[in-house]
Design a protein around this motif. Structure first.
Motif, PDB file in Angstrom:
ATOM      1  N   ASN A 291       4.079  17.203  59.259  1.00 47.18           N
ATOM      2  CA  ASN A 291       2.663  17.302  58.935  1.00 47.18           C
ATOM      3  C   ASN A 291       1.806  16.783  60.092  1.00 47.18           C
ATOM      4  OD1 ASN A 291       0.252  17.490  57.367  1.00 47.18           O
ATOM      5  ND2 ASN A 291       0.495  15.356  56.714  1.00 47.18           N
ATOM      6  N   GLY A 292       0.893  17.614  60.562  1.00 41.41           N
ATOM      7  CA  GLY A 292      -0.013  17.223  61.629  1.00 41.41           C
ATOM      8  C   GLY A 292       0.414  17.646  63.011  1.00 41.41           C
ATOM      9  N   LEU A 293       1.682  18.022  63.196  1.00 42.61           N
ATOM     10  CA  LEU A 293       2.166  18.381  64.529  1.00 42.61           C
ATOM     11  C   LEU A 293       2.374  19.874  64.718  1.00 42.61           C
ATOM     12  CD1 LEU A 293       4.721  15.570  65.464  1.00 42.61           C
ATOM     13  CD2 LEU A 293       2.271  15.723  65.928  1.00 42.61           C
ATOM     14  N   GLY A 294       2.420  20.627  63.649  1.00 43.30           N
ATOM     15  CA  GLY A 294       2.649  22.062  63.770  1.00 43.30           C
ATOM     16  C   GLY A 294       3.021  22.659  62.433  1.00 43.30           C
ATOM     17  N   GLY A 295       3.554  23.885  62.470  1.00 47.51           N
ATOM     18  CA  GLY A 295       3.910  24.590  61.247  1.00 47.51           C
ATOM     19  C   GLY A 295       5.221  24.097  60.664  1.00 47.51           C
ATOM     20  N   HIS A 296       5.504  24.562  59.464  1.00 44.12           N
ATOM     21  CA  HIS A 296       6.722  24.148  58.751  1.00 44.12           C
ATOM     22  C   HIS A 296       7.521  25.396  58.365  1.00 44.12           C
ATOM     23  CE1 HIS A 296       3.816  20.973  58.504  1.00 44.12           C
ATOM     24  NE2 HIS A 296       3.188  21.510  57.474  1.00 44.12           N
ATOM     25  N   LYS A 297       7.760  26.246  59.348  1.00 46.84           N
ATOM     26  CA  LYS A 297       8.416  27.527  59.104  1.00 46.84           C
ATOM     27  C   LYS A 297       9.768  27.325  58.435  1.00 46.84           C
ATOM     28  CE  LYS A 297       9.742  31.867  59.460  1.00 46.84           C
ATOM     29  NZ  LYS A 297       9.206  32.915  58.565  1.00 46.84           N
ATOM     30  N   LEU A 298       9.996  28.061  57.353  1.00 43.99           N
ATOM     31  CA  LEU A 298      11.271  28.048  56.645  1.00 43.99           C
ATOM     32  C   LEU A 298      11.797  29.481  56.577  1.00 43.99           C
ATOM     33  CD1 LEU A 298      10.314  25.630  53.727  1.00 43.99           C
ATOM     34  CD2 LEU A 298      11.791  25.099  55.678  1.00 43.99           C
ATOM     35  N   TYR A 299      12.920  29.705  57.205  1.00 47.06           N
ATOM     36  CA  TYR A 299      13.566  31.018  57.145  1.00 47.06           C
ATOM     37  C   TYR A 299      14.385  31.110  55.856  1.00 47.06           C
ATOM     38  CZ  TYR A 299      12.444  31.467  62.135  1.00 47.06           C
ATOM     39  OH  TYR A 299      11.799  31.546  63.342  1.00 47.06           O
ATOM     40  N   ARG A 300      14.328  32.246  55.192  1.00 47.09           N
ATOM     41  CA  ARG A 300      15.109  32.458  53.972  1.00 47.09           C
ATOM     42  C   ARG A 300      16.468  33.042  54.331  1.00 47.09           C
ATOM     43  NH1 ARG A 300      12.436  36.137  51.945  1.00 47.09           N
ATOM     44  NH2 ARG A 300      13.854  37.877  51.551  1.00 47.09           N
ATOM     45  N   ILE A 301      17.512  32.301  53.984  1.00 44.40           N
ATOM     46  CA  ILE A 301      18.885  32.723  54.245  1.00 44.40           C
ATOM     47  C   ILE A 301      19.511  33.141  52.922  1.00 44.40           C
ATOM     48  CG2 ILE A 301      21.130  32.084  55.172  1.00 44.40           C
ATOM     49  CD1 ILE A 301      18.936  32.010  57.258  1.00 44.40           C
ATOM     50  N   GLU A 302      20.090  34.335  52.912  1.00 41.13           N
ATOM     51  CA  GLU A 302      20.732  34.845  51.693  1.00 41.13           C
ATOM     52  C   GLU A 302      22.123  35.355  52.041  1.00 41.13           C
ATOM     53  OE1 GLU A 302      19.720  37.975  48.047  1.00 41.13           O
ATOM     54  OE2 GLU A 302      18.264  37.588  49.648  1.00 41.13           O
ATOM     55  N   ILE A 303      23.100  34.910  51.267  1.00 41.98           N
ATOM     56  CA  ILE A 303      24.481  35.367  51.426  1.00 41.98           C
ATOM     57  C   ILE A 303      24.820  36.309  50.276  1.00 41.98           C
ATOM     58  CG2 ILE A 303      26.910  34.688  51.335  1.00 41.98           C
ATOM     59  CD1 ILE A 303      25.764  34.004  53.974  1.00 41.98           C
ATOM     60  N   HIS A 304      25.309  37.513  50.638  1.00 46.03           N
ATOM     61  CA  HIS A 304      25.839  38.448  49.649  1.00 46.03           C
ATOM     62  C   HIS A 304      27.359  38.473  49.780  1.00 46.03           C
ATOM     63  CE1 HIS A 304      21.894  41.005  49.420  1.00 46.03           C
ATOM     64  NE2 HIS A 304      21.726  39.750  49.066  1.00 46.03           N
ATOM     65  N   MET A 305      28.053  38.099  48.731  1.00 45.06           N
ATOM     66  CA  MET A 305      29.501  38.239  48.699  1.00 45.06           C
ATOM     67  C   MET A 305      29.813  39.553  47.994  1.00 45.06           C
ATOM     68  SD  MET A 305      32.458  35.590  47.377  1.00 45.06           S
ATOM     69  CE  MET A 305      32.004  35.637  45.642  1.00 45.06           C
ATOM     70  N   LYS A 306      30.676  40.344  48.613  1.00 46.63           N
ATOM     71  CA  LYS A 306      30.902  41.703  48.115  1.00 46.63           C
ATOM     72  C   LYS A 306      32.393  42.007  48.008  1.00 46.63           C
ATOM     73  CE  LYS A 306      28.681  43.784  51.435  1.00 46.63           C
ATOM     74  NZ  LYS A 306      27.999  44.844  52.213  1.00 46.63           N
ATOM     75  N   GLU A 307      32.685  42.837  47.038  1.00 44.63           N
ATOM     76  CA  GLU A 307      33.996  43.479  46.966  1.00 44.63           C
ATOM     77  C   GLU A 307      33.765  44.949  47.297  1.00 44.63           C
ATOM     78  OE1 GLU A 307      37.796  44.150  43.979  1.00 44.63           O
ATOM     79  OE2 GLU A 307      36.153  42.836  43.417  1.00 44.63           O
ATOM     80  N   GLY A 308      34.280  45.356  48.471  1.00 43.57           N
ATOM     81  CA  GLY A 308      33.899  46.657  48.986  1.00 43.57           C
ATOM     82  C   GLY A 308      32.426  46.632  49.340  1.00 43.57           C
ATOM     83  N   SER A 309      31.668  47.533  48.763  1.00 45.91           N
ATOM     84  CA  SER A 309      30.228  47.549  49.017  1.00 45.91           C
ATOM     85  C   SER A 309      29.442  46.972  47.850  1.00 45.91           C
ATOM     86  CB  SER A 309      29.769  48.992  49.275  1.00 45.91           C
ATOM     87  OG  SER A 309      30.044  49.800  48.135  1.00 45.91           O
ATOM     88  N   ARG A 310      30.131  46.539  46.802  1.00 45.34           N
ATOM     89  CA  ARG A 310      29.469  46.046  45.599  1.00 45.34           C
ATOM     90  C   ARG A 310      29.273  44.535  45.675  1.00 45.34           C
ATOM     91  NH1 ARG A 310      30.872  44.199  40.596  1.00 45.34           N
ATOM     92  NH2 ARG A 310      33.076  44.311  41.162  1.00 45.34           N
ATOM     93  N   ILE A 311      28.028  44.097  45.458  1.00 49.75           N
ATOM     94  CA  ILE A 311      27.714  42.667  45.492  1.00 49.75           C
ATOM     95  C   ILE A 311      28.192  42.009  44.199  1.00 49.75           C
ATOM     96  CG2 ILE A 311      25.855  40.964  45.579  1.00 49.75           C
ATOM     97  CD1 ILE A 311      24.219  43.043  47.159  1.00 49.75           C
ATOM     98  N   THR A 312      29.015  40.966  44.358  1.00 47.95           N
ATOM     99  CA  THR A 312      29.504  40.240  43.188  1.00 47.95           C
ATOM    100  C   THR A 312      28.786  38.902  42.986  1.00 47.95           C
ATOM    101  OG1 THR A 312      31.273  39.212  44.482  1.00 47.95           O
ATOM    102  CG2 THR A 312      31.792  41.284  43.338  1.00 47.95           C
ATOM    103  N   GLU A 313      28.195  38.373  44.058  1.00 48.18           N
ATOM    104  CA  GLU A 313      27.431  37.125  43.916  1.00 48.18           C
ATOM    105  C   GLU A 313      26.507  36.984  45.113  1.00 48.18           C
ATOM    106  OE1 GLU A 313      27.993  32.312  43.184  1.00 48.18           O
ATOM    107  OE2 GLU A 313      29.776  33.593  43.373  1.00 48.18           O
ATOM    108  N   THR A 314      25.348  36.424  44.857  1.00 49.32           N
ATOM    109  CA  THR A 314      24.418  36.087  45.932  1.00 49.32           C
ATOM    110  C   THR A 314      24.036  34.615  45.812  1.00 49.32           C
ATOM    111  OG1 THR A 314      22.416  36.630  44.693  1.00 49.32           O
ATOM    112  CG2 THR A 314      23.465  38.427  45.908  1.00 49.32           C
ATOM    113  N   MET A 315      23.740  34.014  46.956  1.00 45.62           N
ATOM    114  CA  MET A 315      23.264  32.635  46.974  1.00 45.62           C
ATOM    115  C   MET A 315      22.246  32.501  48.096  1.00 45.62           C
ATOM    116  SD  MET A 315      25.361  28.996  47.032  1.00 45.62           S
ATOM    117  CE  MET A 315      25.989  29.225  45.360  1.00 45.62           C
TER     118      MET A 315
END
Length: 858
Positions: A291-315
């Motif tokens: 706070n006070g020194l610059g921005g607080h950029k937060l990149y959104r990271i998403e993991i897709h776990m797949k079997e073949g091309s089908r997504i079975t879980e995301t986090m």
């Protein structure tokens, strides 16, 4: 016939493949239809989950409000009883068909036996971790019953205590010394009472509970591990922890702000836990700043776990690109204690944080947002999450991340010794590993600290000398095991690169605090009755605690007291006051200490309301003096965290914002004292000195105006300088002999003013008085007040006086609202513009004021 056999074989192959196909993870929240009862009772009552037994009892009108008057004592029986919670839930056939079904508790407080369809599936014993129970064999299609039996934490702790032939010190628990049992239980220590909070030892399902159903593979966690960070390129490994029940091949996609930037194909996993790194880079990353020194950029990271091309879980998780290190470079006197963010030394400005409600499930999103906004509005960049509360929620740290506030993170050990018990130590290890893993992706985490004041207590509070040499040696080995092995090992393994500090306070080399290295808790003011001037003597390298108490707003007091209680040492106020100091004199406590400090700097008031007002002023002035002493010693001192920003119930305490979110005078004063570019006025060697501290990363071209006024507003002396305030600097700009100023006026009737302007805009200002407030020649004066409406709930207040006004406090009679400034001094003839935000149809009658002079009136 052969064609038929061939056709059936093909069908069987496809059917087998379908059997091995992972279905998408399913979750069912178990938040409804809960009921509870005291163990042994036949009557059940409606319950809330998440929740706790005290709030459920309150909701069912079975106990009085423990926050009102002395009702805390009326509900003490609750801690001595066992309690049962129960619900029924329905599972459909699609859930039951999953290979794995887990019952997941995010938090149980604390000693809990969990029964699923009358089978015991868990005996929990730690409030600070989650519990994941393989439950498929205990569940069935249709209706299921879940019951949780909570054993009294006090009674269970006492059973353990009685088995130990010596007393384990636990300084702040509100109980006789030989009955302080919290040390045996991994539960929020402040539930057992502290010198600012009640003793309300509750229990319950305090975090969400759910059913998780999955087949072959499940993501347990993601760790965004830095590999290299530079302005041109930041490289990371997203370490995906996968739990597998079969061998197989799975695929991963990594998305950055919604776009796939990295993939892994045909990754082989075997039964058990496997860590799978997915590497990725960010070109020319936007850095995360405080706070006070610059921005607080937060990149959104998403993991897709797949079997073949089908997504079975995301986090999902988030990433703030930054480097952070605790630098302790040696010098001729000791060693520094400085945080470097993205290669830049940053002076830490902030406060200590405690949970905002003794009943944790009442600490709502709105509560979290208010506290963090209060920190941001007061120009803070760090909060210390103190070790007598809880490991805070992800939501809390999300808000820190989003607002650029760093967290000094204590592990949950404060002012107590721990038992020599292998099971207890193993419990602590699980707790440390779980919470370090849970919180490590937050860019706001600045440091992990082992404990609060345990080292200090061992050597300077007499703890070591209370035991025989044999017992003392045993207890010290437990200390070393926890704070020099278990906790730092967890940080090193699961959060590499972040700093670990064994105890707060301490000096370098795990020695007691010496002000020449490490951090310090500076309690000479308050507990040692020293004057405010002691804050500027032998200033420590980093001050992680210091403070003064005050009473809260009168509206807050009237929420817990009735009219007969409105005296500073009434029975209710004495009950509320937990800071007892018998070493000063019998019966001496914080209420008397507040009066003592008021009397040093102000005239003692004539009524309780004036006493409350002056208690807030003396608190604010003391902390202002401390902050300015710390900042003008930059870079020797590189941190100032006062005790404390918030309260867990309505009471008199060290907080700058009370339980209901009402700012005390202190918070307004802190907002100014922590301004990024700030003039500092101080007396030394017979001179009045003017320094400017600049915490920004840019230099500033400023106009400095210094003026001496008498209390009628007459200008007696002036000086103007055009200056350049260098980036991240602290510099003395001029001084003048005090007697040279005072030949122009009476020291009891003069004020020295310094203001900084950038172009036409004044950005900061300070006033300096040559006498204590009690010795100033204050007079009754008229204040002209005009109020204009900006919009439905926003008003501009204009104020001007004909004589100096000391600490004008704007107040509302019935509504709550916020003022852009308050408790400020008024130079005669100067127009003060204050913005008020609040819902009122009649601001003229709603908004009133008082000043120091008004406290002289009977």
């Amino acid at each position: 016939m052969l064609k038929l056999i061939y056709f059936l074989s093909i069908i069987a192959i496809f059917a087998c493949q379908a059997c091995n196909t992972d279905k998408e993870l399913k979750e069912i929240e178990l938040t409804s239809n809960w009921r509870f009862r005291q163990a042994g009772d036949s009557v059940w009552h409606k319950a809330s989950v998440p929740g706790c037994v005290h709030t459920d009892l309150l909701e069912n009108k079975l106990i009085p409000d423990p926050f009102y008057r002395k009702n805390e004592l009326e509900v003490k029986w609750v801690e001595e009883k066992d309690w049962e919670y129960e619900t029924k839930f329905h599972l459909a056939s699609d859930i039951v068909s999953f290979t794995h079904i887990n019952l997941h508790f995010s938090g149980l407080d604390t000693y809990a036996d969990v029964y699923l369809n009358d089978s015991l599936v868990l005996k929990a014993d730690n409030m600070f971790i989650d519990w994941n129970i393989p439950a498929k064999n205990f569940l069935h299609k249709g209706e299921n019953k879940l019951r949780v039996y909570f054993h009294s934490a006090v009674n269970t702790g006492m059973e353990k205590l009685r088995k130990v032939p010596y007393t384990l010190m636990a300084t702040n628990e509100i109980a006789p010394e030989n009955e302080r049992s919290n040390v045996f239980t991994r539960k929020a220590p402040f539930h057992y009472g502290w010198d600012w909070g009640p003793r309300l030892v509750t229990c319950g399902i305090w975090k969400p509970v759910k059913i998780e159903a999955w087949d072959n593979f499940k993501i347990n966690s993601i760790y965004i591990k830095p590999v290299s960070i530079a302005k041109e390129l930041a490289t990371y490994d997203a370490v995906v922890e996968v739990n597998a029940s079969v061998s197989g091949k799975i695929n991963f996609d990594l998305l950055l702000d919604g776009e796939i930037i990295s993939s892994l194909s045909e990754v082989t996993v075997n039964p058990g836990i496997t860590d799978i790194p997915v590497s990725f880079s960010i070109s020319k990353p936007e850095y995360w700043w405080t706070n006070g020194l610059g921005g607080h950029k937060l990149y959104r990271i998403e993991i897709h776990m797949k079997e073949g091309s089908r997504i079975t879980e995301t986090m999902q998780t988030r990433l703030g690109v930054r480097t952070l290190e605790l630098v302790q470079e040696k010098d001729s006197l000791g060693s520094g204690f400085m945080f470097k963010l993205n290669g830049v030394p940053v002076f830490m400005k902030g406060a200590n944080y405690i949970p905002s409600d003794i009943f944790l499930t009442r600490n709502s999103s709105a509560n979290y947002k208010r506290v963090i906004k209060d920190a941001v509005d007061a120009n803070m960049n760090m909060l210390r999450v103190w070790g007598g509360g809880i490991y805070e929620s992800d939501e809390f740290y999300d808000l820190l991340d989003e607002n650029g506030i760093l967290a000094w993170n204590d592990f949950m050990f404060a002012c107590n010794l721990q038992p020599d018990d292998s099971l207890h130590l193993e419990n602590i290890k699980k707790e440390a590993e779980y919470n370090v893993k849970r919180l490590r992706n937050h860019p706001s985490i600045a440091l992990w600290c082992g404990n609060n004041e345990n080292l200090t207590a061992w050597y300077t509070w007499g703890w070591k000398d209370k035991y025989s040499p044999e017992i003392s040696d045993k207890l010290w080995k437990v200390y070393e095991k926890i704070f020099y092995q278990i906790l730092p090992d967890a940080v090193k393994k699961y959060h590499p690169g972040i700093s670990y500090w064994p105890s707060s306070p301490q000096s370098a080399g795990n020695k007691i605090a010496d002000r020449l290295s490490g951090d310090e808790h500076d309690w000479l003011v308050w507990f040692a009755q020293k004057p405010f001037s002691s804050y500027s003597e032998k200033v420590p390298r980093f001050v992680s605690e210091y403070g003064l108490q005050s009473f809260p707003d009168m509206k807050t007091i009237k929420a817990f007291a009735d009219d007969s209680d409105l005296y500073y040492r009434s029975p209710v106020m004495e009950h509320r006051q937990r800071s007892n100091m018998p070493w000063i004199s019998p019966g001496f406590n914080g209420n008397e200490m507040i009066k003592e400090y008021i009397g040093r700097y102000y005239k003692l008031p004539e009524n309780f309301e004036s006493f409350v007002y002056l208690s807030q002023l003396v608190q604010a002035e003391g902390i202002r003096y401390a902050i300015e002493s710390h900042r003008r010693n930059k870079p020797w001192c590189m941190g100032s965290l006062y005790w404390q920003i918030n309260d867990c119930w309505p009471t008199m305490s060290w907080s700058s914002v009370d339980y209901f979110g009402r700012w005390k005078a202190l918070h307004y004063m802190v907002k100014k004292a922590f301004e990024p570019v700030s003039p500092l006025i101080y007396r030394s060697n017979g001179k009045i000195n003017v320094s400017i501290v600049n915490d920004l990363l840019q230099s500033k071209n400023l106009s400095l105006h210094a003026d001496l006024y008498d209390f009628t507003g007459k200008l007696l002396w002036e000086k103007q300088l055009d200056i350049k305030s260098e980036a991240n600097s602290n510099m003395l700009y001029f001084n003048i002999p005090e007697n040279e100023l005072l030949i122009r006026g009476n020291p009891a009737n003069c004020v020295f003013s310094v203001s900084l302007s950038e172009g036409e805009k004044e950005i900061a200002g300070r006033l300096f008085y040559f006498k204590d407030v009690k010795d100033l020649n204050l007079q009754k004066t008229g204040i002209k007040k005009t109020i204009s409406q900006i919009d439905k709930s926003t008003f501009e207040i204009r104020l001007v006086s004909s004589y100096l006004v000391k600490n004008l406090a704007l107040e509302t009679k019935s509504v709550d609202g916020s003022f852009s400034d308050n408790y400020f001094d008024m130079i005669p003839g100067k127009i003060y513009k204050i913005i008020f935000c609040g819902n009122t149809d009649n601001p003229e009658s709603e908004i009133s004021y008082m000043s120091v002079y008004d406290t002289y009136l009977k």
